[in-house]
Structures are given as structure tokens and as C-alpha cells.
Scaffold this motif. Structure first.
Motif, PDB file in Angstrom:
ATOM      1  N   GLN A  19     -17.133  34.792  44.920  1.00 15.06           N
ATOM      2  CA  GLN A  19     -15.816  34.442  45.444  1.00 15.06           C
ATOM      3  C   GLN A  19     -15.663  34.885  46.891  1.00 15.06           C
ATOM      4  O   GLN A  19     -15.064  34.177  47.705  1.00 15.06           O
ATOM      5  CB  GLN A  19     -14.721  35.073  44.583  1.00 15.06           C
ATOM      6  N   LEU A  20     -16.231  36.054  47.226  1.00 17.84           N
ATOM      7  CA  LEU A  20     -16.169  36.511  48.612  1.00 17.84           C
ATOM      8  C   LEU A  20     -16.945  35.558  49.520  1.00 17.84           C
ATOM      9  O   LEU A  20     -16.515  35.246  50.645  1.00 17.84           O
ATOM     10  CB  LEU A  20     -16.726  37.934  48.709  1.00 17.84           C
ATOM     11  N   MET A  21     -18.078  35.072  49.034  1.00 13.61           N
ATOM     12  CA  MET A  21     -18.848  34.102  49.809  1.00 13.61           C
ATOM     13  C   MET A  21     -18.035  32.834  50.058  1.00 13.61           C
ATOM     14  O   MET A  21     -18.065  32.268  51.165  1.00 13.61           O
ATOM     15  CB  MET A  21     -20.152  33.742  49.086  1.00 13.61           C
ATOM     16  N   LEU A  22     -17.294  32.357  49.063  1.00 11.98           N
ATOM     17  CA  LEU A  22     -16.483  31.157  49.242  1.00 11.98           C
ATOM     18  C   LEU A  22     -15.402  31.374  50.288  1.00 11.98           C
ATOM     19  O   LEU A  22     -15.095  30.471  51.084  1.00 11.98           O
ATOM     20  CB  LEU A  22     -15.872  30.727  47.910  1.00 11.98           C
ATOM     21  N   HIS A  23     -14.815  32.575  50.312  1.00  5.47           N
ATOM     22  CA  HIS A  23     -13.841  32.904  51.354  1.00  5.47           C
ATOM     23  C   HIS A  23     -14.490  32.801  52.737  1.00  5.47           C
ATOM     24  O   HIS A  23     -13.895  32.268  53.682  1.00  5.47           O
ATOM     25  CB  HIS A  23     -13.295  34.320  51.152  1.00  5.47           C
ATOM     26  N   ILE A  24     -15.700  33.347  52.860  1.00  2.00           N
ATOM     27  CA  ILE A  24     -16.398  33.355  54.152  1.00  2.00           C
ATOM     28  C   ILE A  24     -16.758  31.921  54.562  1.00  2.00           C
ATOM     29  O   ILE A  24     -16.619  31.548  55.733  1.00  2.00           O
ATOM     30  CB  ILE A  24     -17.651  34.245  54.081  1.00  2.00           C
ATOM     31  N   ILE A  25     -17.198  31.114  53.603  1.00  4.71           N
ATOM     32  CA  ILE A  25     -17.509  29.709  53.906  1.00  4.71           C
ATOM     33  C   ILE A  25     -16.254  28.984  54.380  1.00  4.71           C
ATOM     34  O   ILE A  25     -16.286  28.227  55.369  1.00  4.71           O
ATOM     35  CB  ILE A  25     -18.122  29.012  52.683  1.00  4.71           C
ATOM     36  N   ASP A  26     -15.131  29.206  53.713  1.00  4.51           N
ATOM     37  CA  ASP A  26     -13.875  28.586  54.140  1.00  4.51           C
ATOM     38  C   ASP A  26     -13.519  29.014  55.559  1.00  4.51           C
ATOM     39  O   ASP A  26     -13.107  28.192  56.390  1.00  4.51           O
ATOM     40  CB  ASP A  26     -12.746  28.983  53.184  1.00  4.51           C
ATOM     41  N   TYR A  27     -13.679  30.295  55.841  1.00  7.41           N
ATOM     42  CA  TYR A  27     -13.393  30.822  57.184  1.00  7.41           C
ATOM     43  C   TYR A  27     -14.218  30.099  58.242  1.00  7.41           C
ATOM     44  O   TYR A  27     -13.701  29.690  59.293  1.00  7.41           O
ATOM     45  CB  TYR A  27     -13.675  32.334  57.179  1.00  7.41           C
ATOM     46  N   ILE A  28     -15.483  29.898  57.971  1.00  8.35           N
ATOM     47  CA  ILE A  28     -16.389  29.290  58.951  1.00  8.35           C
ATOM     48  C   ILE A  28     -16.141  27.792  59.081  1.00  8.35           C
ATOM     49  O   ILE A  28     -16.021  27.250  60.185  1.00  8.35           O
ATOM     50  CB  ILE A  28     -17.849  29.575  58.565  1.00  8.35           C
ATOM     51  N   TYR A  29     -16.037  27.097  57.960  1.00 13.66           N
ATOM     52  CA  TYR A  29     -15.916  25.636  58.004  1.00 13.66           C
ATOM     53  C   TYR A  29     -14.524  25.191  58.452  1.00 13.66           C
ATOM     54  O   TYR A  29     -14.385  24.110  59.027  1.00 13.66           O
ATOM     55  CB  TYR A  29     -16.260  25.047  56.644  1.00 13.66           C
ATOM     56  N   LEU A  30     -13.509  26.027  58.184  1.00 14.79           N
ATOM     57  CA  LEU A  30     -12.150  25.679  58.616  1.00 14.79           C
ATOM     58  C   LEU A  30     -11.797  26.313  59.958  1.00 14.79           C
ATOM     59  O   LEU A  30     -10.791  25.962  60.565  1.00 14.79           O
ATOM     60  CB  LEU A  30     -11.138  26.105  57.549  1.00 14.79           C
ATOM     61  N   GLY A  31     -12.615  27.273  60.401  1.00  8.21           N
ATOM     62  CA  GLY A  31     -12.344  27.939  61.678  1.00  8.21           C
ATOM     63  C   GLY A  31     -11.073  28.755  61.653  1.00  8.21           C
ATOM     64  O   GLY A  31     -10.301  28.758  62.625  1.00  8.21           O
TER      65      GLY A  31
END
Length: 284
Positions: A99-111
Motif C-alpha cells: 500500500q505504501l508503494m501505491l501511495h508513492i506511485i500515485d505521488y510520482i505519476y500524479l505529481g
């Protein structure tokens, strides 16, 4: 084509991130972190930024599905990883980091750094996966360190505009050197697990040598191995003072200290940096 581009173009890359691909990448970060969980954050971050730069798309409805979470929860520990207790604890750790990884992916892909979890979010997630403050991996020291690392990203890169090369330089290299010195440089710290040949072996040294071997043999690298291969290039160029726009030169004194501390304990098989011949006997 740059050396980094040559590294990243090895093998086929998918158009859409497959959950199995993400699972393997996350699993690798557990070994890369060397028991210092906060180091997983910059490792996940640089891997995910590289996916974005390679035009690998993500489908959160797939990555956040029950099927994807369950597959992660049932993942075996990496080879040589220290035993961490009952299966329920391993499951909880994997679900937490997924779940933490998904948060980080969202942060990167959504800026948007607002996608990164707050401390309240982290505490809620720990409870959701069955963790308690008495469990290794969920105690206050470890969660506080995770929060500090997330806050560094919020402050330094709130819109996720840094490139993966810049993240390697500013976040990944300093974290890996710090994590390595925890085990290499302190005689009272004995590294757990069996993947390395000694309690005070350098994970960074072994990883760099392994990547050089695989590149020489024209073998495909995993996501984490690509990180180490690119770090190797960064260190080599930084040693030659050819990266004036990077912070690598600020990290090099500490890296050189790590090398000196390691070599003081391993005279028979030194950390041969920067040229790094392919030394034998690195694995147990």
C-alpha cells in the motif's frame, strides 16, 4: 545513447505495469534496505520514476485489487533474508509496503506529494494489516524514520519533478551509504540474514560487483539491479569530478569513508573502488 539508457533498454519493458512485475520489484527492496526500512522509500521511488520515464503506464484498479494484494501477501521472503517471525507478521509487512508503494506511485505519476501518506495514514495502515507497536517493522523508531523520509520528499520535490537520475543522486545514494555503514562500520552491529558472507560485509559492494558481472555477461537486470548499475556509473563519474551539477560529490566523502572502514576490516578482499575488478568469493 548514454550508459544509463543502455542499462534501461536491456530486455523488454511492458506498456502497462503488471502486478507481478511490481511485486518482484517491491520484494527486492526489502533486501536493498538492509533492515533499515526507510531506505525502501527512495528505492521504490527511483524504480517508479524510471517506469514513468519509460512510458510504463499504471492501472491502480489492478494494482490495488484484492488479487494483487493477496499475491503480495503470499510472497516468499527474498533469498537469504533473516527470518522475521510468524507468517502473519510477514504478511502484514508485505501488505503494509504494498500500500505504501501505491501511495508513492500515485505521488510520482500524479505529481502531487499530497498522495504520500501522513503519519495518521501510516498508523491506520499498520492497524489495518494487523501490526502493533511491539512488532519489529512497526515500532515507533521505524515508523518515525519512514515518516522523516516521506517528509523529505514533500519538502524537496512536492510535484515529483526530479528525474530518476536526480533521485539516485539526492536520495538513493546517501540512504544506501548510510544503511551500509550501519552494518559495516560498527563492530557491535551484526548484519542478519545469510545473503552476504559476513556480518560486516558491504551490501553496496556486492551489489555493484554482481551488476558488473551481469552486464559483462549480457544478462538482463532486475529493476533494483538497474538502480545499482546506474549508481555505479554515478560513482565512477563522480570520482572523476565530472558531475558538477549533481550532489554526488557531496556524498562521495562519506562513501569514501565507507570504503576505508570496510577495507580496514577486509584487507584480504578489499572494496576495490572506483575501478572495482570482479573479485571472487563475494557470496557465501
Amino acid at each position: 545513447m548514454t550508459h544509463t539508457e543502455r542499462i534501461l533498454r536491456r530486455g523488454e519493458r511492458p506498456d502497462v505495469l503488471d502486478p507481478e512485475h511490481a511485486r518482484r520489484a517491491l520484494r527486492e527492496t526489502f533486501m536493498g534496505a538492509q533492515g533499515r526500512q526507510y531506505i525502501q522509500i527512495p528505492l521504490i521511488d527511483v524504480i517508479a520514476r524510471t517506469w514513468l520515464e519509460q512510458d510504463i503506464h499504471v492501472n491502480m484498479s489492478i494494482l490495488d485489487s484484492q488479487q494483487a494484494r493477496e499475491a503480495m501477501a503470499q510472497t516468499a521472503l527474498p533469498r537469504g533474508h533473516v527470518r522475521v517471525g510468524p507468517a502473519a507478521r510477514i504478511r502484514g509487512q508485505y501488505l503494509f509496503w504494498w500500500q505504501l508503494m501505491l501511495h508513492i506511485i500515485d505521488y510520482i505519476y500524479l505529481g502531487d506529494a499530497n498522495q504520500l501518506p501522513t503519519r495518521e495514514d501510516i498508523d491506520t495502515l499498520v492497524a489495518h494489516v494487523g501490526g502493533t507497536s511491539y512488532m519489529p517493522g512497526f515500532n515507533e523508531e521505524e515508523l518515525a524514520a519512514i515518516q522523516v523520509m516521506l517528509d523529505r520528499y514533500r519538502d524537496a520535490d512536492p510535484s515529483a519533478t526530479l528525474t530518476s537520475d536526480q533521485v539516485l543522486d539526492r536520495f538513493v545514494l546517501p540512504a544506501l551509504v548510510q544503511g551500509d555503514r550501519h552494518w559495516v562500520s560498527n563492530p557491535d552491529h551484526h548484519r542478519p540474514g545469510t545473503i552476504l558472507r559476513g556480518a560486516h560485509e558491504s551490501m553496496l559492494r556486492v551489489a555493484l560487483i554482481d551488476c558488473r558481472r551481469k552486464l559483462t555477461q549480457d544478462r538482463e537486470l532486475t529493476d533494483l539491479e538497474c538502480v545499482y548499475a546506474r549508481l555505479d556509473t554515478l560513482l565512477q563519474e563522480g570520482c572523476l569530478d565530472t558531475l558538477p551539477t549533481f550532489n554526488c560529490l557531496d556524498t562521495l566523502p562519506t562513501f569514501k569513508q565507507l570504503v576505508a572502514e570496510y577495507n580496514a576490516q577486509h584487507a584480504a578482499l578489499p572494496f576495490a573502488w572506483p575501478h572495482g575488478p570482479d573479485e571472487p568469493g563475494d557470496r557465501p
